[in-house]
Design an enzyme around this catalytic site. Sequence first.
Site, short mmCIF file in Angstrom:
data_model
loop_
_atom_site.label_atom_id
_atom_site.label_comp_id
_atom_site.label_asym_id
_atom_site.label_seq_id
_atom_site.Cartn_x
_atom_site.Cartn_y
_atom_site.Cartn_z
N LYS A 43 44.94 38.40 39.87
CA LYS A 43 44.76 39.83 39.62
C LYS A 43 43.45 40.17 38.90
CE LYS A 43 49.06 40.81 40.94
NZ LYS A 43 49.28 41.15 42.31
N CYS A 44 42.51 39.27 38.89
CA CYS A 44 41.23 39.47 38.21
C CYS A 44 40.27 40.21 39.14
CB CYS A 44 40.66 38.10 37.83
SG CYS A 44 39.03 38.14 37.05
#
Length: 170
Positions: A43-44
């Site tokens: 989720k970066c």
Amino acid sequence: MGGSGSIPQTSVHEFTVKDSRGRDVDLSTYKGKVLIVVNVASKCGHTELNYTQLTELYAKYKEHGLEILAFPCNQFWNQEPLSGEEVEQFACTRYQAQFPVFQKVKVNGPETAPVYRFLKASKFGLWGPKIQWNFTKFLVDRDGHVISRYGLRTYPLSFEGDVKKALGLQ
């Protein structure tokens, strides 16, 4: 070694880690391989570029002895909520990654995974041993010694020359 004298190991090959399904993996099985060891997160904001370029490097140099070891880590803004198995499925499905994904680890603090204690002690980053964010990459030579450390915004293709040199292709 560029770091703490409290680390008795001299090579990444001296560690055993858990794969995404919880099975022991003796890193000595990677003797003779050049490694990129990286803490990953799904989720970066930098996931796309890092995974895409790691996959590209792996495809180009696997036959020459490159291995990429991906360790999910949820210590940075909870950007890796998935389990190791889910991360492996995510990487393989979305990015066609074929490199191994291991169990989730901690890379900082008192519960730091032993292999990450070794990596950080071997090569400091810009602000010392602490890992600042997701996608910190360690380039490890065929003997298990850390050659270089790259931060989040140093994308894998930008150090392809270092990989080629470590593989003996330059």
